[in-house]
Design an enzyme around this catalytic site. Sequence first.
Site, PDB file in Angstrom:
ATOM      1  N   SER A  67       0.469  -6.145  -1.373  1.00 58.78           N
ATOM      2  CA  SER A  67       0.362  -7.364  -2.189  1.00 58.78           C
ATOM      3  C   SER A  67       1.516  -7.589  -3.152  1.00 58.78           C
ATOM      4  O   SER A  67       1.602  -8.660  -3.751  1.00 58.78           O
ATOM      5  CB  SER A  67      -0.946  -7.353  -2.970  1.00 58.78           C
ATOM      6  OG  SER A  67      -1.981  -7.684  -2.095  1.00 58.78           O
ATOM      7  N   VAL A 264      -2.035  -2.447  -2.401  1.00 55.59           N
ATOM      8  CA  VAL A 264      -2.899  -1.331  -2.009  1.00 55.59           C
ATOM      9  C   VAL A 264      -2.149  -0.201  -1.294  1.00 55.59           C
ATOM     10  O   VAL A 264      -2.725   0.848  -1.013  1.00 55.59           O
ATOM     11  CB  VAL A 264      -4.116  -1.779  -1.156  1.00 55.59           C
ATOM     12  CG1 VAL A 264      -5.093  -2.593  -1.974  1.00 55.59           C
ATOM     13  CG2 VAL A 264      -3.688  -2.495   0.108  1.00 55.59           C
TER      14      VAL A 264
HETATM   15  N1  GLU Z   1      -2.809  -6.641   2.976  1.00 53.53           N
HETATM   16  C1  GLU Z   1      -3.820  -6.336   1.984  1.00 53.53           C
HETATM   17  C2  GLU Z   1      -5.034  -7.183   2.247  1.00 53.53           C
HETATM   18  O1  GLU Z   1      -4.860  -8.335   2.462  1.00 53.53           O
HETATM   19  C3  GLU Z   1      -3.247  -6.563   0.634  1.00 53.53           C
HETATM   20  C4  GLU Z   1      -4.173  -6.192  -0.482  1.00 53.53           C
HETATM   21  C5  GLU Z   1      -3.465  -5.603  -1.692  1.00 53.53           C
HETATM   22  O2  GLU Z   1      -2.401  -5.030  -1.583  1.00 53.53           O
HETATM   23  O3  GLU Z   1      -4.023  -5.713  -2.769  1.00 53.53           O
HETATM   24  O4  GLU Z   1      -6.121  -6.757   2.276  1.00 53.53           O
END
Ligand code: GLU
Length: 310
Positions: A67, A264
């Site tokens: 993110s 994340v």
């Molecule tokens: N690609 C992750 C999702 O969409 C990103 C979430 C994050 O990094 O907070 O679930």
Amino acid sequence: MSASAALDRLAAEVHHDVQARIGEGRVADYIPALARIDPRQFGLALHTCSGETAAVGACRQGFSIQSVSKVFTLTLALGRVGDALWQRVGREPSGSPFNSIVQLEREQGIPRNPLINAGALVVTDAILAGRAPQVAVAEILAYLRELSDDMHIKVDREVAQSEADTGFRNASLANFIKSFGNLVHPVEHVLETYFNQCALRMNCVQLARAGLFLAHGGVDPLTSHRVVDAQAARRINAIMMTCGHYDASGDFAFRVGLPGKSGVGGAILAIAPRQAAVAVWSPGLNAAGNSLVGSLALESLSRRTGWSVF
Ligand code: GLU
């Protein structure tokens, strides 16, 4: 002591402050390709507006920026559509987890802000601008390579595929937003672009370099290239401060006091306006999905430097 020796010392002290905690937290296991990562890793890199750098630990180890990519796609989208973006996405903290769907129904498919998943999907839709997902992904990749001054950055296709295979929540969000007419492109195109942007693989040195324009009023201080206008840079910082850590954004402001964005994959990009951009990475996450040791490191850094904006 020279400025650069002082910065090296600062990075070493921050590393020392968090050493005993490295390995704490849980890696994101809802994306299978991220579940295998060893949480006992930590890296930090700083780039100052006057051109000094310092880095410690696994600062050149690549990770999935996840993110944190939302900061760069927001920057791209603001450059492309300007204030019209705010018709489609808000700028209030959500107080909800990163992948929450609950507010969307009440708020007619207008996501609360561009840094939660729902808002980032709308931003990605704005970037697509009628093109194929591969073209938009290539543009995002080229943008990150230019900002970080490093052509080696790549998209980790395995992570992107892993997200696509298990991204039921993001697919639900995209379909729900589409049902309110707030996505122009096909849901599959938006998701494909979004999963690839999240799967960008960078290291702390590259990430801090890429974020440096946000510490310098929208201009890269090392090349004098204007990335966004000063007002947009201020606004992106404001959104990072209020929304960059999901429902723990208040706690991050309280502890660190700097605009920041977590992912994340365990990375956090933090901006000390007029001073520096800082990237930390440690894959173990706290309950809100933000890097546990990364947050501690930034807390130590802001305490030692006084770089808090408050
Ligand atoms: N690609 C992750 C999702 O969409 C990103 C979430 C994050 O990094 O907070 O679930």
